[in-house]
Design an enzyme around this catalytic site. Sequence first.
Site, PDB file in Angstrom:
ATOM      1  CE1 TYR A 101      -3.650   2.630   1.300  1.00 44.77           C
ATOM      2  CE2 TYR A 101      -1.661   3.618   2.229  1.00 44.77           C
ATOM      3  CZ  TYR A 101      -2.985   3.716   1.863  1.00 44.77           C
ATOM      4  OH  TYR A 101      -3.666   4.892   2.038  1.00 44.77           O
ATOM      5  CD  GLU A 190      -5.923   4.554  -0.652  1.00 40.39           C
ATOM      6  OE1 GLU A 190      -5.988   4.830   0.551  1.00 40.39           O
ATOM      7  OE2 GLU A 190      -6.880   4.059  -1.283  1.00 40.39           O
TER       8      GLU A 190
END
Length: 380
Positions: A101, A190
């Site tokens: 991530y 993101e």
Amino acid sequence: MDLYEYQGKQLFARHGIPVSEGRLVETPAAARGAAEELGGPVVVKAQVLVGGRGKAGGIRLATTPEEAEARAGDILGLDIRGHVVRRLWIEKASEIAKEYYLSLTFDRGAKQPLYMFTTHGGVDIEEVAATTPEALVRLHVDPLEGFHPWQARRLVYAAGVEDPSEQKQIVAIVGKLYEVFVGCDAMLCEINPLIVTPDGEVRALDSKFTVDDNALFRHPDIAEMRDTAAADPLESLAREKHVTYVKLDGEVGVLGNGAGLSMSTVDVVTFVGGRPANFCDLGGGGDAQGVVDALSVITQDPQVKSIFFNIFGGITRCDEVARGILQALEQIRITAPIVVRLDGTNAEEGRRILADSGSAGLHVEPTMLDAARRAVELAA
Ligand code: GDP
Ligand code: MN
């Protein structure tokens, strides 16, 4: 402004962040065609402005073009938490060895961009933050100094990435993410998951991208990406007319001059037991056209039962505003009763003008509280 996954990936690709090849389609037949072109297994991905599509059945693998067509048929029209799927992104399927991530967001508290990176990707980042906070590496960038490559190395080492080739690729992606973020005036970029393939290749498999609305004027290419069909129709109408408007759930339409007064108006309606139907700021002036535009947006909302006009005259004089309101009422037909509170410069004259107009359905009240009570009564 939030971007779709495929749009965010376009911007990523433009700045050199590796993504998979794909095609945007709107029908099952086109999904089949796209899968044929791409060759091999594909992923059929719902394009909606909401996360967690995978869990909701909006992301499906297909090994053949026929299967891609069938999965596209399943996903198109699906309602994912209030967002109906109208478009699909057909992407060459990736093999996944690891899911990481990586994000860069604007931390308003610190007034600095904030990187977050963890090798525990693929799941909700809130979950990682709650269950294994030590696995989530956070790092601010001083916007005046800009990004330094050592910051990317610190993220990668602190998160425990050991493979040198992975380290190198991720460090490069971290640097490019800063370029995209600043270059596009983003508020959030993101990548979840940032994958490592079995061959050791690192790639962005998803994108969540938010651009600062106030900077869109200098990014006409991004501004054009806005999907007006998916936006709230009332808010789209307001944007067209340059009216500052946010749709709320109640029955009392409100408008004030100035953002602070407009917010107080929303508050005072709630305070006396009513429910505001919207937030609307007329801005500094009270010219007839501005009033017409605002009222035409507010009255498009079928839930509106009464309208509360809250004006404080400063530089703008209340008598001018009163004339603006009367002119506006001549131009559009409004069935809902309108309660007006005028205070400040030339308030008495303004109130007299409204009272003398003899307009049915126009109620003039001396104070904000009285006007709020009256508007809430009339909406009941
Ligand atoms: P989200 O659920 O809205 O965050 O959508 P994502 O694009 O992140 O996809 C959800 C999950 O689907 C990912 O975490 C992956 O596990 C899986 N997925 C997406 N694309 C692929 C792919 O190309 N290959 C494989 N094997 N899995 C994928
Ligand atoms: Mn995701």
